[in-house]
Design a protein around this motif. Structure first.
Motif, PDB file in Angstrom:
ATOM      1  N   PRO A 114       0.816  -1.220   0.000  1.00  0.00           N
ATOM      2  CA  PRO A 114       0.000   0.000   0.000  1.00  0.00           C
ATOM      3  C   PRO A 114       0.850   1.270   0.000  1.00  0.00           C
ATOM      4  O   PRO A 114       0.330   2.361  -0.165  1.00  0.00           O
ATOM      5  N   PHE A 115       2.168   1.118   0.177  1.00  0.00           N
ATOM      6  CA  PHE A 115       3.063   2.267   0.213  1.00  0.00           C
ATOM      7  C   PHE A 115       3.766   2.414  -1.129  1.00  0.00           C
ATOM      8  O   PHE A 115       4.221   1.432  -1.718  1.00  0.00           O
ATOM      9  N   ASN A 116       3.862   3.648  -1.622  1.00  0.00           N
ATOM     10  CA  ASN A 116       4.453   3.908  -2.927  1.00  0.00           C
ATOM     11  C   ASN A 116       5.866   4.468  -2.800  1.00  0.00           C
ATOM     12  O   ASN A 116       6.221   5.061  -1.782  1.00  0.00           O
ATOM     13  N   LEU A 117       6.640   4.272  -3.870  1.00  0.00           N
ATOM     14  CA  LEU A 117       7.969   4.872  -3.948  1.00  0.00           C
ATOM     15  C   LEU A 117       7.821   6.377  -4.127  1.00  0.00           C
ATOM     16  O   LEU A 117       6.943   6.840  -4.844  1.00  0.00           O
ATOM     17  N   ALA A 118       8.683   7.122  -3.483  1.00  0.00           N
ATOM     18  CA  ALA A 118       8.698   8.578  -3.630  1.00  0.00           C
ATOM     19  C   ALA A 118       9.956   8.978  -4.382  1.00  0.00           C
ATOM     20  O   ALA A 118      10.869   8.168  -4.592  1.00  0.00           O
ATOM     21  N   ALA A 119      10.013  10.211  -4.809  1.00  0.00           N
ATOM     22  CA  ALA A 119      11.185  10.720  -5.520  1.00  0.00           C
ATOM     23  C   ALA A 119      12.427  10.517  -4.662  1.00  0.00           C
ATOM     24  O   ALA A 119      12.433  10.814  -3.470  1.00  0.00           O
ATOM     25  N   GLY A 120      13.469   9.959  -5.276  1.00  0.00           N
ATOM     26  CA  GLY A 120      14.731   9.734  -4.586  1.00  0.00           C
ATOM     27  C   GLY A 120      14.843   8.390  -3.900  1.00  0.00           C
ATOM     28  O   GLY A 120      15.914   8.028  -3.429  1.00  0.00           O
ATOM     29  N   ASP A 121      13.756   7.619  -3.836  1.00  0.00           N
ATOM     30  CA  ASP A 121      13.802   6.301  -3.199  1.00  0.00           C
ATOM     31  C   ASP A 121      14.582   5.310  -4.054  1.00  0.00           C
ATOM     32  O   ASP A 121      14.784   5.520  -5.256  1.00  0.00           O
ATOM     33  N   GLU A 122      14.996   4.210  -3.410  1.00  0.00           N
ATOM     34  CA  GLU A 122      15.700   3.146  -4.113  1.00  0.00           C
ATOM     35  C   GLU A 122      14.809   1.923  -4.196  1.00  0.00           C
ATOM     36  O   GLU A 122      14.187   1.526  -3.208  1.00  0.00           O
ATOM     37  N   VAL A 123      14.750   1.328  -5.379  1.00  0.00           N
ATOM     38  CA  VAL A 123      14.012   0.083  -5.566  1.00  0.00           C
ATOM     39  C   VAL A 123      14.900  -1.037  -5.038  1.00  0.00           C
ATOM     40  O   VAL A 123      16.048  -1.181  -5.465  1.00  0.00           O
ATOM     41  N   LEU A 124      14.385  -1.819  -4.096  1.00  0.00           N
ATOM     42  CA  LEU A 124      15.198  -2.851  -3.463  1.00  0.00           C
ATOM     43  C   LEU A 124      15.171  -4.177  -4.216  1.00  0.00           C
ATOM     44  O   LEU A 124      16.115  -4.955  -4.142  1.00  0.00           O
ATOM     45  N   ASN A 125      14.088  -4.463  -4.912  1.00  0.00           N
ATOM     46  CA  ASN A 125      13.949  -5.732  -5.636  1.00  0.00           C
ATOM     47  C   ASN A 125      14.334  -5.537  -7.098  1.00  0.00           C
ATOM     48  O   ASN A 125      13.564  -4.977  -7.878  1.00  0.00           O
ATOM     49  N   THR A 126      15.534  -5.985  -7.459  1.00  0.00           N
ATOM     50  CA  THR A 126      16.000  -5.841  -8.836  1.00  0.00           C
ATOM     51  C   THR A 126      16.489  -7.178  -9.366  1.00  0.00           C
ATOM     52  O   THR A 126      16.898  -8.052  -8.595  1.00  0.00           O
ATOM     53  N   GLN A 127      16.428  -7.316 -10.682  1.00  0.00           N
ATOM     54  CA  GLN A 127      16.965  -8.488 -11.365  1.00  0.00           C
ATOM     55  C   GLN A 127      17.836  -7.981 -12.506  1.00  0.00           C
ATOM     56  O   GLN A 127      17.379  -7.196 -13.335  1.00  0.00           O
TER      57      GLN A 127
END
Length: 150
Positions: free
Chosen positions: A119-132
């Motif tokens: 329910p929480f969204n990424l904000a400007a400057g955040d880092e995506v933790l789940n990457t492939q």
């Protein structure tokens, strides 16, 4: 003679109209003149960012929602840090998965976003933790032909 001149003018006009049509089509496909609107940036760390660069498409469900705005090496982790410029009207859950995908064997690469369910969204400057990271075709072929499952 006047008939020849008139037919030459008509043919010339038709050629110019077709050329203008091709230019408009190319501009639309290339995104030239498209209103980008406002956007926000998020970052993602990849083990390998092979195949992508600045300007690479960022897609969600196959639709272009942004671009890669920078690509740097993080000297502390030796990972590729990509900065993704995402349209403001696209709100990404903070558990979304960002991966580097390929359009096919001979196609180019793009950044693919698979939205999560948070329910929480990424904000400007955040880092995506789940990457492939990207998968090397040569490595896959070597594994297939050598029988190695690693």
């Amino acid at each position: 003679m006047a008939e020849n001149r008139l037919s030459e003018i008509l043919v010339g006009g038709a050629v110019l109209a077709v050329a203008a049509g091709f230019l408009l089509y190319a501009a639309e496909i290339g995104g030239i003149g498209r209103s980008t609107g406002s956007s926000y940036e998020v970052s993602a760390l990849f083990r390998s960012a092979e195949g992508i660069g600045i300007g690479t498409d960022v897609r969600l469900a196959g639709v272009r929602v942004g671009t890669v705005s920078s690509l740097n090496l993080d000297p502390a982790t030796f990972r590729a840090e990509a900065t993704l410029n995402i349209r403001d009207d696209i709100l990404l859950p903070d558990d979304s998965i960002v991966s580097i995908a390929s359009e096919g064997l001979l196609g180019g690469s793009f950044v693919d976003i698979q939205p999560g369910g948070s329910p929480f969204n990424l904000a400007a400057g955040d880092e995506v933790l789940n990457t492939q990271s990207s998968v090397s075709l040569v490595t896959l072929l070597m594994r297939a032909f050598s029988g190695s499952g690693q």
